[in-house]
Write an enzyme that holds these catalytic residues in place. Sequence first.
Site, PDB file in Angstrom:
ATOM      1  N   ASN A  66      36.107  34.811  32.433  1.00 25.00           N
ATOM      2  CA  ASN A  66      36.567  36.141  32.301  1.00 25.00           C
ATOM      3  C   ASN A  66      36.761  36.396  30.899  1.00 25.00           C
ATOM      4  O   ASN A  66      37.440  37.592  30.870  1.00 25.00           O
ATOM      5  CB  ASN A  66      37.619  36.291  33.201  1.00 25.00           C
ATOM      6  CG  ASN A  66      38.956  35.344  32.908  1.00 25.00           C
ATOM      7  OD1 ASN A  66      38.928  34.800  31.626  1.00 25.00           O
ATOM      8  ND2 ASN A  66      39.735  35.328  33.569  1.00 25.00           N
ATOM      9  N   ARG A 117      48.904  37.886  25.519  1.00 21.39           N
ATOM     10  CA  ARG A 117      50.026  37.612  26.335  1.00 21.39           C
ATOM     11  C   ARG A 117      51.254  38.390  25.901  1.00 21.39           C
ATOM     12  O   ARG A 117      51.326  38.702  24.742  1.00 21.39           O
ATOM     13  CB  ARG A 117      50.321  36.004  26.062  1.00 21.39           C
ATOM     14  CG  ARG A 117      49.328  34.992  26.634  1.00 21.39           C
ATOM     15  CD  ARG A 117      49.457  35.060  28.054  1.00 21.39           C
ATOM     16  NE  ARG A 117      48.618  34.174  28.839  1.00 21.39           N
ATOM     17  CZ  ARG A 117      47.384  34.419  29.278  1.00 21.39           C
ATOM     18  NH1 ARG A 117      46.923  35.659  29.023  1.00 21.39           N
ATOM     19  NH2 ARG A 117      46.653  33.572  29.845  1.00 21.39           N
ATOM     20  N   GLN A 120      55.863  37.525  34.329  1.00 19.49           N
ATOM     21  CA  GLN A 120      54.889  38.135  35.304  1.00 19.49           C
ATOM     22  C   GLN A 120      54.959  37.701  36.685  1.00 19.49           C
ATOM     23  O   GLN A 120      55.142  36.393  36.932  1.00 19.49           O
ATOM     24  CB  GLN A 120      53.378  37.955  34.830  1.00 19.49           C
ATOM     25  CG  GLN A 120      53.134  38.673  33.570  1.00 19.49           C
ATOM     26  CD  GLN A 120      51.470  38.337  33.127  1.00 19.49           C
ATOM     27  OE1 GLN A 120      51.000  39.039  32.225  1.00 19.49           O
ATOM     28  NE2 GLN A 120      50.918  37.654  33.649  1.00 19.49           N
ATOM     29  N   HIS A 161      48.549  42.591  35.311  1.00 21.53           N
ATOM     30  CA  HIS A 161      47.706  41.659  34.475  1.00 21.53           C
ATOM     31  C   HIS A 161      46.242  41.769  35.328  1.00 21.53           C
ATOM     32  O   HIS A 161      46.177  40.811  36.279  1.00 21.53           O
ATOM     33  CB  HIS A 161      48.403  40.190  34.391  1.00 21.53           C
ATOM     34  CG  HIS A 161      47.613  39.484  33.459  1.00 21.53           C
ATOM     35  ND1 HIS A 161      48.084  38.118  32.847  1.00 21.53           N
ATOM     36  CD2 HIS A 161      46.404  39.469  32.779  1.00 21.53           C
ATOM     37  CE1 HIS A 161      47.162  37.812  32.074  1.00 21.53           C
ATOM     38  NE2 HIS A 161      46.112  38.435  31.964  1.00 21.53           N
TER      39      HIS A 161
END
Length: 386
Positions: free
Chosen positions: A147, A285, A314, A333
Amino acid sequence: MAKVLCVLYPDPSGGYPPPLVRDGLPQLEHYPDGQTLPSPSAIDFTPGALLGSVSGELGLRRFLEDAGHELVVTADKDGDNSEFDRHLADADVVISQPFWPAYLTAERIEKAPNLKLALTAGIGSDHVDLDAAIAHGVTVAEVTYCNSISVAEHVVMMILSLVRNYLPSNRIASEGGWDISDCVSRAFDLEGMDVGTVAAGRIGLAVLRRLAPFDVRLHYTDRHRLPTEIEQELNLTFHESAAAMVPHCDVVTVNAPLHSETRGMFDDDLIATMRRGAYLINTARGLIADREAVVRALESGQLAGYAGDVWYPQPAPPDHPWRSMPNHGMTPHISGSTLSAQARYAAGTREILESFFGGTPVRDEYLIVDGGKLAGAGAHSYSKGG
């Protein structure tokens, strides 16, 4: 028989499965550097389907159960009494996504004596305590490059959204307004700006390549300098450190892994050296940026905008200040979890599991920790103890 514990994000609010938006996906031959795409022996899913949520199961259930393994899939990952913790004690394999990370701390690894493989369905394994994995002989792997382009496209989108003031303008139009002055009072051209990336690996370099046609001046810093031919091709300016680079940039994008050298990097001191009214993009991050320092910089005007889709923890709590700070372009995210990317990281997850259960070597580029040491991509990106 092995027990595979898979932690995925919850299903859509409207129920599963959602309707397919497109009929199929474009066929890619390979990644930009020539690396081949995931190549499992077969897949049991439809490319373009939602695979990363609980009911999607990364398309793994038939494959695992036909081989006699147990698959447990859950979104409940936090707290001592979570379903994740209840099943971790006898799990052989843990699969998690960076977008809904199951934090494999040293304490959790200590309580998982059967754990042999921690697999990231995506890229970025900082939710695993790598030193503890090394100490306990746990292999850590991720689906490298699956990705990276997805994230790079998201970065370019966020840069343009901030610089052109797109999100507030879209909101005005959606609410029935026509307040052109309000729309353009914070809108600029990207052309002619200085744009720099902290790290120029797969994602950072892809961002640089996509920005070059915008006629911007490109900068980068990285622990591994790019080949001279790439610097010349893209007219890149190299800087020895982020501290040396950011004073020269109007836009800074962070594309580095989280480790001891990058944790809290963008604090009050570093942000103060940036050009007033610069933009900061962070799809790496959340802990690379100091949470309160970002808020203060936006409120003072030192930063004209901050966008990213990475938070800590998260999922972020409802009162996280990045949800309400001015001039932000935050998303959950999602940058690396497009349906296109999901097809690749689901296939890559199966490829790694086929190698693991078949006793054949996992691709070197997928490895982060193996044989009690950093390996493959991990040896390139991380340092032991960091």
